[in-house]
Scaffold this motif. Structure first.
Motif, PDB file in Angstrom:
ATOM      1  N   LYS A  37       0.817  -1.214   0.000  1.00 52.99           N
ATOM      2  CA  LYS A  37       0.000   0.000   0.000  1.00 52.99           C
ATOM      3  C   LYS A  37       0.849   1.262   0.000  1.00 52.99           C
ATOM      4  O   LYS A  37       0.408   2.313  -0.453  1.00 52.99           O
ATOM      5  N   HIS A  38       2.046   1.194   0.511  1.00 54.07           N
ATOM      6  CA  HIS A  38       2.903   2.373   0.606  1.00 54.07           C
ATOM      7  C   HIS A  38       3.664   2.655  -0.691  1.00 54.07           C
ATOM      8  O   HIS A  38       4.360   3.655  -0.796  1.00 54.07           O
ATOM      9  N   LEU A  39       3.511   1.814  -1.712  1.00 58.39           N
ATOM     10  CA  LEU A  39       4.219   1.973  -2.983  1.00 58.39           C
ATOM     11  C   LEU A  39       3.262   2.409  -4.089  1.00 58.39           C
ATOM     12  O   LEU A  39       2.077   2.061  -4.070  1.00 58.39           O
ATOM     13  N   THR A  40       3.800   3.138  -5.049  1.00 54.85           N
ATOM     14  CA  THR A  40       2.989   3.512  -6.202  1.00 54.85           C
ATOM     15  C   THR A  40       3.067   2.423  -7.265  1.00 54.85           C
ATOM     16  O   THR A  40       3.948   1.566  -7.239  1.00 54.85           O
ATOM     17  N   ASN A  41       2.135   2.489  -8.199  1.00 56.33           N
ATOM     18  CA  ASN A  41       2.143   1.517  -9.298  1.00 56.33           C
ATOM     19  C   ASN A  41       3.384   1.684 -10.170  1.00 56.33           C
ATOM     20  O   ASN A  41       3.864   0.725 -10.767  1.00 56.33           O
ATOM     21  N   LEU A  42       3.915   2.894 -10.239  1.00 51.67           N
ATOM     22  CA  LEU A  42       5.126   3.128 -11.019  1.00 51.67           C
ATOM     23  C   LEU A  42       6.314   2.357 -10.444  1.00 51.67           C
ATOM     24  O   LEU A  42       7.082   1.743 -11.186  1.00 51.67           O
ATOM     25  N   GLN A  43       6.444   2.341  -9.128  1.00 51.64           N
ATOM     26  CA  GLN A  43       7.539   1.601  -8.501  1.00 51.64           C
ATOM     27  C   GLN A  43       7.413   0.107  -8.752  1.00 51.64           C
ATOM     28  O   GLN A  43       8.395  -0.576  -9.062  1.00 51.64           O
ATOM     29  N   VAL A  44       6.204  -0.411  -8.649  1.00 50.75           N
ATOM     30  CA  VAL A  44       5.975  -1.837  -8.900  1.00 50.75           C
ATOM     31  C   VAL A  44       6.245  -2.156 -10.368  1.00 50.75           C
ATOM     32  O   VAL A  44       6.912  -3.150 -10.691  1.00 50.75           O
ATOM     33  N   THR A  45       5.766  -1.301 -11.262  1.00 51.27           N
ATOM     34  CA  THR A  45       5.948  -1.533 -12.690  1.00 51.27           C
ATOM     35  C   THR A  45       7.425  -1.535 -13.071  1.00 51.27           C
ATOM     36  O   THR A  45       7.883  -2.399 -13.835  1.00 51.27           O
ATOM     37  N   LYS A  46       8.188  -0.584 -12.553  1.00 47.34           N
ATOM     38  CA  LYS A  46       9.606  -0.504 -12.906  1.00 47.34           C
ATOM     39  C   LYS A  46      10.397  -1.677 -12.323  1.00 47.34           C
ATOM     40  O   LYS A  46      11.316  -2.196 -12.961  1.00 47.34           O
ATOM     41  N   THR A  47      10.031  -2.126 -11.129  1.00 45.39           N
ATOM     42  CA  THR A  47      10.701  -3.290 -10.553  1.00 45.39           C
ATOM     43  C   THR A  47      10.419  -4.541 -11.378  1.00 45.39           C
ATOM     44  O   THR A  47      11.327  -5.329 -11.669  1.00 45.39           O
ATOM     45  N   MET A  48       9.167  -4.696 -11.786  1.00 44.10           N
ATOM     46  CA  MET A  48       8.810  -5.865 -12.587  1.00 44.10           C
ATOM     47  C   MET A  48       9.410  -5.769 -13.992  1.00 44.10           C
ATOM     48  O   MET A  48       9.738  -6.788 -14.601  1.00 44.10           O
ATOM     49  N   LYS A  49       9.586  -4.558 -14.491  1.00 42.53           N
ATOM     50  CA  LYS A  49      10.226  -4.385 -15.803  1.00 42.53           C
ATOM     51  C   LYS A  49      11.679  -4.860 -15.759  1.00 42.53           C
ATOM     52  O   LYS A  49      12.165  -5.473 -16.708  1.00 42.53           O
ATOM     53  N   SER A  50      12.365  -4.590 -14.643  1.00 39.14           N
ATOM     54  CA  SER A  50      13.749  -5.057 -14.530  1.00 39.14           C
ATOM     55  C   SER A  50      13.803  -6.583 -14.435  1.00 39.14           C
ATOM     56  O   SER A  50      14.706  -7.211 -14.996  1.00 39.14           O
ATOM     57  N   LEU A  51      12.825  -7.192 -13.741  1.00 41.38           N
ATOM     58  CA  LEU A  51      12.784  -8.661 -13.682  1.00 41.38           C
ATOM     59  C   LEU A  51      12.454  -9.252 -15.047  1.00 41.38           C
ATOM     60  O   LEU A  51      12.957 -10.315 -15.407  1.00 41.38           O
ATOM     61  N   LYS A  52      11.601  -8.565 -15.800  1.00 40.42           N
ATOM     62  CA  LYS A  52      11.238  -9.063 -17.128  1.00 40.42           C
ATOM     63  C   LYS A  52      12.443  -9.011 -18.065  1.00 40.42           C
ATOM     64  O   LYS A  52      12.674  -9.934 -18.850  1.00 40.42           O
ATOM     65  N   SER A  53      13.215  -7.927 -17.993  1.00 42.95           N
ATOM     66  CA  SER A  53      14.374  -7.822 -18.877  1.00 42.95           C
ATOM     67  C   SER A  53      15.440  -8.863 -18.529  1.00 42.95           C
ATOM     68  O   SER A  53      16.217  -9.264 -19.396  1.00 42.95           O
ATOM     69  N   SER A  54      15.451  -9.322 -17.280  1.00 42.63           N
ATOM     70  CA  SER A  54      16.379 -10.378 -16.894  1.00 42.63           C
ATOM     71  C   SER A  54      15.845 -11.765 -17.232  1.00 42.63           C
ATOM     72  O   SER A  54      16.566 -12.748 -17.128  1.00 42.63           O
ATOM     73  N   GLY A  55      14.571 -11.842 -17.617  1.00 44.03           N
ATOM     74  CA  GLY A  55      13.979 -13.115 -18.017  1.00 44.03           C
ATOM     75  C   GLY A  55      13.392 -13.908 -16.855  1.00 44.03           C
ATOM     76  O   GLY A  55      13.210 -15.113 -16.974  1.00 44.03           O
ATOM     77  N   TYR A  56      13.075 -13.242 -15.747  1.00 41.91           N
ATOM     78  CA  TYR A  56      12.549 -13.943 -14.584  1.00 41.91           C
ATOM     79  C   TYR A  56      11.026 -13.972 -14.527  1.00 41.91           C
ATOM     80  O   TYR A  56      10.443 -14.773 -13.807  1.00 41.91           O
ATOM     81  N   VAL A  57      10.365 -13.080 -15.239  1.00 46.22           N
ATOM     82  CA  VAL A  57       8.901 -13.049 -15.272  1.00 46.22           C
ATOM     83  C   VAL A  57       8.434 -12.903 -16.717  1.00 46.22           C
ATOM     84  O   VAL A  57       9.182 -12.453 -17.586  1.00 46.22           O
ATOM     85  N   THR A  58       7.193 -13.292 -16.951  1.00 45.30           N
ATOM     86  CA  THR A  58       6.550 -13.045 -18.239  1.00 45.30           C
ATOM     87  C   THR A  58       5.464 -12.009 -18.024  1.00 45.30           C
ATOM     88  O   THR A  58       4.772 -12.040 -17.006  1.00 45.30           O
ATOM     89  N   GLU A  59       5.310 -11.109 -18.970  1.00 48.79           N
ATOM     90  CA  GLU A  59       4.354 -10.011 -18.827  1.00 48.79           C
ATOM     91  C   GLU A  59       3.175 -10.203 -19.748  1.00 48.79           C
ATOM     92  O   GLU A  59       3.320 -10.662 -20.878  1.00 48.79           O
ATOM     93  N   GLN A  60       2.007  -9.830 -19.274  1.00 49.15           N
ATOM     94  CA  GLN A  60       0.782  -9.846 -20.058  1.00 49.15           C
ATOM     95  C   GLN A  60       0.051  -8.544 -19.770  1.00 49.15           C
ATOM     96  O   GLN A  60       0.003  -8.095 -18.626  1.00 49.15           O
ATOM     97  N   THR A  61      -0.491  -7.930 -20.800  1.00 50.09           N
ATOM     98  CA  THR A  61      -1.181  -6.661 -20.637  1.00 50.09           C
ATOM     99  C   THR A  61      -2.613  -6.814 -21.120  1.00 50.09           C
ATOM    100  O   THR A  61      -2.855  -7.371 -22.192  1.00 50.09           O
ATOM    101  N   ALA A  62      -3.550  -6.317 -20.318  1.00 49.08           N
ATOM    102  CA  ALA A  62      -4.953  -6.335 -20.699  1.00 49.08           C
ATOM    103  C   ALA A  62      -5.594  -5.034 -20.231  1.00 49.08           C
ATOM    104  O   ALA A  62      -5.570  -4.713 -19.044  1.00 49.08           O
ATOM    105  N   TRP A  63      -6.130  -4.290 -21.160  1.00 50.60           N
ATOM    106  CA  TRP A  63      -6.758  -2.996 -20.924  1.00 50.60           C
ATOM    107  C   TRP A  63      -5.827  -2.082 -20.146  1.00 50.60           C
ATOM    108  O   TRP A  63      -4.821  -1.668 -20.639  1.00 50.60           O
ATOM    109  N   ARG A  64      -6.111  -1.786 -18.912  1.00 47.94           N
ATOM    110  CA  ARG A  64      -5.311  -0.833 -18.143  1.00 47.94           C
ATOM    111  C   ARG A  64      -4.476  -1.518 -17.078  1.00 47.94           C
ATOM    112  O   ARG A  64      -4.100  -0.893 -16.091  1.00 47.94           O
ATOM    113  N   HIS A  65      -4.197  -2.781 -17.226  1.00 50.06           N
ATOM    114  CA  HIS A  65      -3.465  -3.513 -16.200  1.00 50.06           C
ATOM    115  C   HIS A  65      -2.304  -4.298 -16.809  1.00 50.06           C
ATOM    116  O   HIS A  65      -2.391  -4.787 -17.924  1.00 50.06           O
ATOM    117  N   HIS A  66      -1.255  -4.413 -16.035  1.00 54.29           N
ATOM    118  CA  HIS A  66      -0.132  -5.281 -16.358  1.00 54.29           C
ATOM    119  C   HIS A  66      -0.196  -6.486 -15.424  1.00 54.29           C
ATOM    120  O   HIS A  66      -0.493  -6.335 -14.238  1.00 54.29           O
TER     121      HIS A  66
END
Length: 164
Positions: A37-66
């Motif tokens: 709750k204390h974090l913004t969506n931008l912080q979560v998105t950027k952290t997950m983007k770094s994991l995605k670029s390292s190949g640790y997660v797969t991303e899926q986008t639907a409407w307004r959500h990642h």
């Protein structure tokens, strides 16, 4: 993006515990997960983007959500990073001990009383019968309101009219 290590670890713990992560595309909104709750969506998105670029997660986008899903390499990475035991797994990979089943016995209150209001179980079949139990004929096309008369084409404008 600069972020506190404690916030990054909190995101990693939630991801490792559940196996999936989501964030809305509005970057200024606070994240809806109760541990984040204390974090913004931008912080979560950027952290997950770094994991995605390292190949640790797969991303899926639907409407307004990642949506991000942790893969096997990501599980190994987070297990080592968070110092988790080898038998620790995300919830998405754990098997349920008790299978979830919908009760379909007479103990279920939905099936206990039988048909409602004394009607037959299949109301549609009784409606569609041409001869109801009372014996009189039903005219289902008789009094249907506007548009019940026979169709008549008088010509007009548009396609199909040929004036030679």
């Amino acid at each position: 993006m600069f972020m506190k290590k404690a916030d990054r670890i909190a995101i990693y713990q939630v991801l490792f515990h559940s196996g999936v992560m989501f964030a809305e595309r509005s970057p200024q909104m606070m994240h809806t997960d109760k541990e984040l709750k204390h974090l913004t969506n931008l912080q979560v998105t950027k952290t997950m983007k770094s994991l995605k670029s390292s190949g640790y997660v797969t991303e899926q986008t639907a409407w307004r959500h990642h949506y991000w899903c942790l893969n096997n390499e990501g599980i190994e990475f987070l297990r080592a990073y968070l110092h988790q035991p080898a038998e620790a797994m995300p919830i998405t990979l754990q098997r349920r001990t008790v299978p979830v089943r919908m009760p379909r016995t007479s103990d279920d209150p939905r099936f206990r009383d039988g048909p409602r209001d004394g009607k037959e179980r299949d109301d549609r079949s009784t409606y569609r019968r041409s001869n109801p139990p009372t014996g009189r004929e039903l005219d289902k096309t008789g009094n249907v309101g506007a548009g019940s008369a026979n169709m008549e084409f008088r010509g007009g404008f548009g396609r199909g009219k040929k004036d030679y």
